[in-house]
Design a protein around this motif. Sequence first.
Motif, PDB file in Angstrom:
ATOM      1  N   LEU A  27       0.811  -1.201   0.000  1.00 53.51           N
ATOM      2  CA  LEU A  27       0.000   0.000   0.000  1.00 53.51           C
ATOM      3  C   LEU A  27       0.852   1.263   0.000  1.00 53.51           C
ATOM      4  O   LEU A  27       0.425   2.318  -0.480  1.00 53.51           O
ATOM      5  N   ALA A  28       2.058   1.155   0.513  1.00 55.23           N
ATOM      6  CA  ALA A  28       2.944   2.325   0.521  1.00 55.23           C
ATOM      7  C   ALA A  28       3.378   2.714  -0.890  1.00 55.23           C
ATOM      8  O   ALA A  28       3.897   3.814  -1.101  1.00 55.23           O
ATOM      9  N   ARG A  29       3.191   1.861  -1.883  1.00 56.39           N
ATOM     10  CA  ARG A  29       3.618   2.128  -3.257  1.00 56.39           C
ATOM     11  C   ARG A  29       2.533   2.823  -4.094  1.00 56.39           C
ATOM     12  O   ARG A  29       2.717   3.021  -5.289  1.00 56.39           O
ATOM     13  N   PHE A  30       1.403   3.135  -3.463  1.00 52.01           N
ATOM     14  CA  PHE A  30       0.295   3.702  -4.232  1.00 52.01           C
ATOM     15  C   PHE A  30       0.185   5.215  -4.065  1.00 52.01           C
ATOM     16  O   PHE A  30      -0.919   5.781  -4.122  1.00 52.01           O
ATOM     17  N   ASP A  31       1.312   5.867  -3.836  1.00 64.94           N
ATOM     18  CA  ASP A  31       1.269   7.327  -3.674  1.00 64.94           C
ATOM     19  C   ASP A  31       0.700   8.016  -4.927  1.00 64.94           C
ATOM     20  O   ASP A  31      -0.155   8.912  -4.841  1.00 64.94           O
ATOM     21  N   ARG A  32       1.173   7.613  -6.123  1.00 67.95           N
ATOM     22  CA  ARG A  32       0.734   8.259  -7.364  1.00 67.95           C
ATOM     23  C   ARG A  32      -0.751   8.000  -7.600  1.00 67.95           C
ATOM     24  O   ARG A  32      -1.490   8.906  -8.002  1.00 67.95           O
ATOM     25  N   LEU A  33      -1.179   6.752  -7.321  1.00 66.55           N
ATOM     26  CA  LEU A  33      -2.586   6.428  -7.536  1.00 66.55           C
ATOM     27  C   LEU A  33      -3.463   7.248  -6.606  1.00 66.55           C
ATOM     28  O   LEU A  33      -4.522   7.754  -7.012  1.00 66.55           O
ATOM     29  N   VAL A  34      -3.035   7.396  -5.326  1.00 64.55           N
ATOM     30  CA  VAL A  34      -3.804   8.195  -4.370  1.00 64.55           C
ATOM     31  C   VAL A  34      -3.850   9.655  -4.822  1.00 64.55           C
ATOM     32  O   VAL A  34      -4.896  10.326  -4.764  1.00 64.55           O
ATOM     33  N   ASP A  35      -2.704  10.167  -5.288  1.00 62.71           N
ATOM     34  CA  ASP A  35      -2.683  11.572  -5.751  1.00 62.71           C
ATOM     35  C   ASP A  35      -3.592  11.780  -6.964  1.00 62.71           C
ATOM     36  O   ASP A  35      -4.317  12.791  -7.055  1.00 62.71           O
ATOM     37  N   GLU A  36      -3.592  10.839  -7.909  1.00 68.94           N
ATOM     38  CA  GLU A  36      -4.437  10.956  -9.090  1.00 68.94           C
ATOM     39  C   GLU A  36      -5.917  10.877  -8.733  1.00 68.94           C
ATOM     40  O   GLU A  36      -6.755  11.562  -9.322  1.00 68.94           O
ATOM     41  N   LEU A  37      -6.231  10.020  -7.746  1.00 73.29           N
ATOM     42  CA  LEU A  37      -7.630   9.953  -7.298  1.00 73.29           C
ATOM     43  C   LEU A  37      -8.061  11.265  -6.666  1.00 73.29           C
ATOM     44  O   LEU A  37      -9.201  11.716  -6.837  1.00 73.29           O
ATOM     45  N   ALA A  38      -7.145  11.890  -5.917  1.00 76.64           N
ATOM     46  CA  ALA A  38      -7.471  13.186  -5.324  1.00 76.64           C
ATOM     47  C   ALA A  38      -7.687  14.236  -6.399  1.00 76.64           C
ATOM     48  O   ALA A  38      -8.592  15.091  -6.303  1.00 76.64           O
ATOM     49  N   LEU A  39      -6.858  14.234  -7.481  1.00 76.36           N
ATOM     50  CA  LEU A  39      -7.022  15.193  -8.564  1.00 76.36           C
ATOM     51  C   LEU A  39      -8.301  14.930  -9.354  1.00 76.36           C
ATOM     52  O   LEU A  39      -8.926  15.869  -9.866  1.00 76.36           O
ATOM     53  N   ALA A  40      -8.685  13.632  -9.487  1.00 80.75           N
ATOM     54  CA  ALA A  40      -9.885  13.287 -10.253  1.00 80.75           C
ATOM     55  C   ALA A  40     -11.163  13.524  -9.469  1.00 80.75           C
ATOM     56  O   ALA A  40     -12.272  13.342  -9.996  1.00 80.75           O
ATOM     57  N   PHE A  41     -11.061  13.895  -8.206  1.00 83.17           N
ATOM     58  CA  PHE A  41     -12.259  14.088  -7.364  1.00 83.17           C
ATOM     59  C   PHE A  41     -12.925  15.413  -7.716  1.00 83.17           C
ATOM     60  O   PHE A  41     -12.257  16.452  -7.786  1.00 83.17           O
ATOM     61  N   ASP A  42     -14.210  15.397  -7.951  1.00 82.29           N
ATOM     62  CA  ASP A  42     -14.989  16.588  -8.299  1.00 82.29           C
ATOM     63  C   ASP A  42     -15.874  16.927  -7.115  1.00 82.29           C
ATOM     64  O   ASP A  42     -16.803  16.182  -6.785  1.00 82.29           O
ATOM     65  N   PRO A  43     -15.617  18.062  -6.444  1.00 82.99           N
ATOM     66  CA  PRO A  43     -16.454  18.420  -5.283  1.00 82.99           C
ATOM     67  C   PRO A  43     -17.916  18.579  -5.661  1.00 82.99           C
ATOM     68  O   PRO A  43     -18.794  18.353  -4.822  1.00 82.99           O
ATOM     69  N   GLY A  44     -18.199  18.968  -6.903  1.00 88.04           N
ATOM     70  CA  GLY A  44     -19.591  19.106  -7.311  1.00 88.04           C
ATOM     71  C   GLY A  44     -20.275  17.765  -7.471  1.00 88.04           C
ATOM     72  O   GLY A  44     -21.498  17.667  -7.329  1.00 88.04           O
ATOM     73  N   SER A  45     -19.513  16.756  -7.840  1.00 89.64           N
ATOM     74  CA  SER A  45     -20.058  15.394  -7.968  1.00 89.64           C
ATOM     75  C   SER A  45     -19.156  14.444  -7.193  1.00 89.64           C
ATOM     76  O   SER A  45     -18.323  13.724  -7.765  1.00 89.64           O
ATOM     77  N   PRO A  46     -19.264  14.462  -5.867  1.00 90.79           N
ATOM     78  CA  PRO A  46     -18.361  13.632  -5.049  1.00 90.79           C
ATOM     79  C   PRO A  46     -18.613  12.151  -5.261  1.00 90.79           C
ATOM     80  O   PRO A  46     -19.671  11.740  -5.719  1.00 90.79           O
ATOM     81  N   GLY A  47     -17.600  11.399  -4.934  1.00 92.89           N
ATOM     82  CA  GLY A  47     -17.750   9.949  -5.006  1.00 92.89           C
ATOM     83  C   GLY A  47     -17.237   9.333  -6.274  1.00 92.89           C
ATOM     84  O   GLY A  47     -17.497   8.172  -6.553  1.00 92.89           O
ATOM     85  N   TRP A  48     -16.481  10.112  -7.123  1.00 94.06           N
ATOM     86  CA  TRP A  48     -15.916   9.572  -8.363  1.00 94.06           C
ATOM     87  C   TRP A  48     -16.973   8.828  -9.176  1.00 94.06           C
ATOM     88  O   TRP A  48     -16.877   7.615  -9.409  1.00 94.06           O
ATOM     89  N   PRO A  49     -18.008   9.544  -9.640  1.00 95.76           N
ATOM     90  CA  PRO A  49     -19.057   8.860 -10.415  1.00 95.76           C
ATOM     91  C   PRO A  49     -18.519   8.259 -11.701  1.00 95.76           C
ATOM     92  O   PRO A  49     -19.118   7.308 -12.230  1.00 95.76           O
TER      93      PRO A  49
END
Length: 463
Positions: free
Chosen positions: A43-65
């Motif tokens: 799990l420590a190797r997923f820094d990039r994936l976590v960062d990309e998920l944070a960038l892909a998050f839309d506050p107007g449509s939460p929950g990564w639809p």
Amino acid sequence: MSLTTKIFLAIAVTAALVIGTMSLLVALSMRDGFSQYLLRGELARFDRLVDELALAFDPGSPGWPQLAHDPRAWHEFVRSHFAPPGVPELREIAGDPLLIAGRLLLLDPSGAPIAGAPPRTERYEQRPICFDGDCGTEGPLGYLRLNAASLSDSASDAFFIRGQYASLAFSALVALLISGAAAFVIARQVLLPIKRLEAGAKSLASGDYSERIDLDRSDELGDLIGHFNTLAETLARTSRAEREWISNTTHELQTPLSVLRAQIEALQDGVRRADPETLAEMHAAQMRLSRLVQDLKILTYAREAEFVADLTRHDLVQIAAEAVEVARPALSGAGIDIVCAFPDGLDVSCDRLRIAQVFDNLLQNAARYTDAPGTVRLTIRRGDGLAQVSIDDTAPAPPNDVLPRLFERFFRAEGSRSRALGGSGLGLSVSKAIIEAHGGSIAAAASDLGGLNVTFTLPEMQS
């Protein structure tokens, strides 16, 4: 099985069960712990994936639809952002992205699943997804969970676990061997004194009371050895007393029997005639023999429950007064005065005939061993719930070193207290047996009149 084998098996089996249980628990803990360790490392190797998920998050449509309920989109997102480009060694270490995506699960802030594989095992690790890695102000946007992989998924992981299991099994085997050796030593340490006690008991059973065991322990077995030595000493002392008892009894019986035999043979041979003097001597020998037999009978049955069967309320003063009146003529004839100091009355629970016998024995003993002119003083007093009776006489007095032995069977204090008037040496012994059977005590000491003081106590009955 011998006791040694039983003790050895008890200790060894207990140790084996404890070691086996601990080994099993350690093995299970090792398996789970290793899985958790691998999960944290992955799990420590997923820094990039976590960062990309944070960038892909839309506050107007939460929950990564865009990823919700679309496994293909989720797999493509993981494939695209699993590892930085140009780092093939990281890909080799982390594994195939599709396999990783099959173990990843995207959760909303409440922990509800959004995308990814359903949980396959109870073991997992997860990390929060936050803007710029900071979850302190608004909280996490969601969570990335990594489910545990089966150990069989990696040959190297399985090899490592097998190695650890082998080391654990070897350690358990060594612990079992050490436990077995310790059980053997402990069993021998416990059994050695028991075997010595067994040998000593056989010696006692065969009649050899000289056996003693070295007391080299301070535990319960040491206490048992001490009790054994005390028992052996008691048996040896009892055996010596029994031999002395038989020897003294034979000697005392021999004297009157010899007198009777001599008188009878003299009558048969015509040397003497059956005149009053001869008959009186024979009668005296016969009476002495009867008294001796009676005293022996009393001492023989002194420990029996029926020895003092008639325990009723009696006035001790009255019993003593009657004994004094019986003894007064013999005392006066021997030139001995008797002085009495009695209370008005003192009730005790006793066998009247036995207590009267005690008074008779003590007064006869005082008359026999008191020089004329002399005095005998009989005192009765009460105190602390006890009736105390003291009989004192005038000189001569027995030596102080023989006072503790006066109540021994057939013992006589030679020298200062004459044997001229005879006596079997059982009077004080009989008196002691009777008093102790009534729950009292008796003792001898030097008298302030210059002779002997004998004091006994009996429990007083309360009105």
